[in-house]
Motif scaffolding. Structure first.
Motif, mmCIF file in Angstrom:
data_model
loop_
_atom_site.group_PDB
_atom_site.id
_atom_site.type_symbol
_atom_site.label_atom_id
_atom_site.label_comp_id
_atom_site.label_asym_id
_atom_site.label_seq_id
_atom_site.Cartn_x
_atom_site.Cartn_y
_atom_site.Cartn_z
ATOM 1 N N THR A 167 0.845 -1.233 0.014
ATOM 2 C CA THR A 167 -0.091 0.004 0.022
ATOM 3 C C THR A 167 0.821 1.201 0.175
ATOM 4 N N LEU A 168 2.013 1.273 0.728
ATOM 5 C CA LEU A 168 2.934 2.282 0.689
ATOM 6 C C LEU A 168 3.460 2.480 -0.687
ATOM 7 N N ALA A 169 3.971 1.593 -1.141
ATOM 8 C CA ALA A 169 4.689 1.428 -2.232
ATOM 9 C C ALA A 169 3.669 2.007 -3.468
ATOM 10 N N SER A 208 13.048 -14.106 5.093
ATOM 11 C CA SER A 208 12.461 -12.915 4.867
ATOM 12 C C SER A 208 12.862 -12.457 3.373
ATOM 13 N N GLU A 209 13.967 -12.672 2.828
ATOM 14 C CA GLU A 209 14.402 -12.288 1.444
ATOM 15 C C GLU A 209 13.654 -13.072 0.684
ATOM 16 N N TRP A 210 13.056 -14.200 0.695
ATOM 17 C CA TRP A 210 12.379 -14.644 -0.266
ATOM 18 C C TRP A 210 11.068 -14.163 -0.401
ATOM 19 N N VAL A 211 10.491 -13.703 0.654
ATOM 20 C CA VAL A 211 9.174 -12.964 0.803
ATOM 21 C C VAL A 211 9.348 -11.850 0.105
ATOM 22 N N GLY A 212 10.333 -10.881 0.297
ATOM 23 C CA GLY A 212 10.406 -9.550 -0.491
ATOM 24 C C GLY A 212 10.451 -9.787 -1.880
ATOM 25 N N ILE A 213 11.504 -10.838 -2.234
ATOM 26 C CA ILE A 213 11.848 -11.070 -3.643
ATOM 27 C C ILE A 213 10.461 -11.384 -4.571
ATOM 28 N N ALA A 214 9.715 -12.446 -3.795
ATOM 29 C CA ALA A 214 8.550 -12.869 -4.266
ATOM 30 C C ALA A 214 7.473 -11.827 -4.446
ATOM 31 N N VAL A 234 11.231 0.463 0.484
ATOM 32 C CA VAL A 234 10.525 0.738 1.678
ATOM 33 C C VAL A 234 11.011 -0.529 2.555
ATOM 34 N N TYR A 235 11.179 -1.609 1.541
ATOM 35 C CA TYR A 235 11.682 -3.044 2.364
ATOM 36 C C TYR A 235 13.152 -3.250 2.486
ATOM 37 N N LYS A 236 13.973 -2.085 2.271
ATOM 38 C CA LYS A 236 15.541 -2.208 2.469
ATOM 39 C C LYS A 236 15.845 -2.919 3.616
ATOM 40 N N GLY A 237 15.348 -2.330 4.659
ATOM 41 C CA GLY A 237 15.576 -2.999 6.196
ATOM 42 C C GLY A 237 14.909 -4.739 6.140
ATOM 43 N N PHE A 238 14.187 -4.866 5.552
ATOM 44 C CA PHE A 238 13.429 -6.036 5.777
ATOM 45 C C PHE A 238 14.113 -7.200 5.134
ATOM 46 N N VAL A 239 14.613 -7.133 3.992
ATOM 47 C CA VAL A 239 15.412 -8.018 3.447
ATOM 48 C C VAL A 239 16.823 -7.781 3.034
ATOM 49 N N ASP A 240 17.595 -8.506 2.433
ATOM 50 C CA ASP A 240 19.032 -8.431 2.260
ATOM 51 C C ASP A 240 19.140 -7.335 1.005
ATOM 52 N N VAL A 241 19.839 -6.274 1.304
ATOM 53 C CA VAL A 241 19.923 -5.187 0.596
ATOM 54 C C VAL A 241 20.739 -5.666 -0.850
ATOM 55 N N ALA A 242 21.467 -6.564 -0.702
ATOM 56 C CA ALA A 242 22.110 -7.011 -1.894
ATOM 57 C C ALA A 242 21.286 -7.671 -3.023
#
Ligand code: ZN
Length: 170
Positions: free
Chosen positions: A75-77, A108-114, A133-141
């Motif tokens: 929603t934010l994005a 959590s990376e998997w979720v962000g990428i999915a 938004v999710y930079k802190g949530f998943v791996d930045v790389a």
């Protein structure tokens, strides 16, 4: 506690999943299994309510899968973008379905990428926002890799990268 899936022929509880697909509009999962002992193949039908879905953070901490958190991020994005709330709900549903097929534990990376994979196909601006938004949530790389893909597929979107049809080998 997960009940072991016993072979319907010999009773062995060591089976291998050979195929998984969601059923009943995502509320259940149908798994094709093969017995590791007698090679018998059979189908199990597992309801999601019986399976707890867990997200493993980079720190190793585990947290229950939170669909609402995904919707909040989306929603934010998607603010000001032509993406209806119903579409965002569908993305979250779809990611949850995939997670259950992949699970019962996903990173959590998997979720962000999915999420990003689906969002990118719909709206690259929202995808870039979601990534930040999710930079802190998943791996930045991981996200940097995704952002590179977005820029590659939508060159006008990137900064000053020259437009090129050929992929640069890493
Ligand atoms: Zn068997």
């Amino acid at each position: 506690m997960v009940v072991p899936m016993r072979c319907t022929a010999c009773g062995n509880d060591e089976t291998r999943v050979v195929d998984s697909r969601s059923a009943e509009a995502g509320s259940a999962i149908r798994r094709r299994r093969a017995c590791t002992r007698c090679k018998n193949r059979f189908t199990t039908f597992e309801r999601f309510e019986t399976v707890t879905l867990t997200v493993v953070k980079r720190t190793g901490d585990k947290t229950p899968f939170d669909r609402a958190k995904i919707v909040r991020g989306l929603t934010l994005a998607a603010k000001g973008r032509p993406l209806e709330s119903a579409v965002l709900q569908l993305i979250a549903d779809s990611v949850e379905d995939q997670a259950r097929i992949e699970g019962p534990e996903v990173s959590s990376e998997w979720v962000g990428i999915a999420v990003l994979d689906q969002l990118r196909a719909l709206d690259e601006v929202a995808a870039l926002r979601f990534a930040s938004v999710y930079k802190g949530f998943v791996d930045v790389a991981d996200f940097e890799r995704e952002l590179t893909l977005i820029k590659r597929e939508h060159p006008a979107f990137g900064a000053s990268e020259p437009q090129s049809d050929s992929l640069t080998p890493h």
